[in-house]
Design a protein around this motif. Sequence first.
Motif, mmCIF file in Angstrom:
data_model
loop_
_atom_site.group_PDB
_atom_site.id
_atom_site.type_symbol
_atom_site.label_atom_id
_atom_site.label_comp_id
_atom_site.label_asym_id
_atom_site.label_seq_id
_atom_site.Cartn_x
_atom_site.Cartn_y
_atom_site.Cartn_z
ATOM 1 N N LEU A 114 0.635 -1.164 0.124
ATOM 2 C CA LEU A 114 0.012 -0.058 0.004
ATOM 3 C C LEU A 114 0.786 1.233 0.202
ATOM 4 N N VAL A 231 -8.528 -4.672 3.220
ATOM 5 C CA VAL A 231 -8.446 -3.311 2.263
ATOM 6 C C VAL A 231 -9.794 -3.265 1.551
ATOM 7 N N THR A 238 -8.768 1.423 6.072
ATOM 8 C CA THR A 238 -7.432 1.285 5.535
ATOM 9 C C THR A 238 -6.930 2.577 5.321
#
Length: 335
Positions: A114, A231, A238
């Motif tokens: 991420l 997610v 998130t």
Amino acid sequence: MQIIQNRRQFLGGLTAAGGAGLFKVGPSNATGKPAPETTTVRLGRWVGGAYCWASLYLAGELLRADGLTDVRYVEGDTKVDNTEWLAGGVTDFDFNMPSMHIRSIDAGARIKILTGVHTGCWELRADNSVNGIADLKGKRVGIWALDDHPHVFLTLIVNYVGLDPDHDIEWVVGSPMQDFIDGKVDAFLAGTSEFPKIRSEKIGHTIVSNLIDRPWSQYFCCMVAGSVDYVEKYPVATKRVLRAILKSADFCASDPMSAAHELVDRGFLPSYDEALLTLQETQHDKWRDYDAEDSVRFYALRMQETGMIKSSPQQILANGADFRFLDELKQELKM
């Protein structure tokens, strides 16, 4: 699995509001944004170490002020790399080197990389018989364990200069720094918690530092990955997790002394000096400047070249990366 929940670690003498004030950020709800889909998140905690996880540890107070009131710091099985905590469902987010996230993705783990956070976690130290990486041919190199993230990183380093990691290096499993001091190995990879000792006692000399030496210094050392289940099911939560980690990274970069005190006072790390040196030598502001996708691509290519993974860099990015939250946060958190 052990869930670490005690007043000292979670509050450290601060209320949630006080923690938010410390980082100069207010709750997202105050700006009219939607509430998180869940109030729970599980983050990793490595007891007695993981000094480079500072921004993950400091994020908890921000998250509580931002609607995720049930922040759990989880200690997984310390006999395995912590990427397995995420892949095995023990944690919702993991703080690790891109190489370890990539290996999990290649193996089919349902995770997404991420964001990157910082660089500068490692120095390869050696004795006077070694003046460069190529000189490691035929030498003994100390590692903690085979196939953990320091060993994987070292393998990529030696392969990059044309050495065969399987045949040109004698890997010695043990206590690397002590084995080096005792003359049992010729080189070892020093982590941030060892920097004070190697500096003060002049233990070996630096061959490679991923803070300053290219190409390694150009890419993230630590990146955050999340469970696909979390997610996809909880996108608002998130984004708040990443927001808290990156705001904490800004705090670590701008005021390392205060950040080091917070880490020790809250019980996450035992040594203020080690925490401070780690924060001073790991560039926590690089999340704004470095390209997270480029870091994943670089490491995936190196790992494909060594035969560590079968997937191409493009496949790794397509199957295991999601940078939309990072792109949004770079705009929202402009300084």
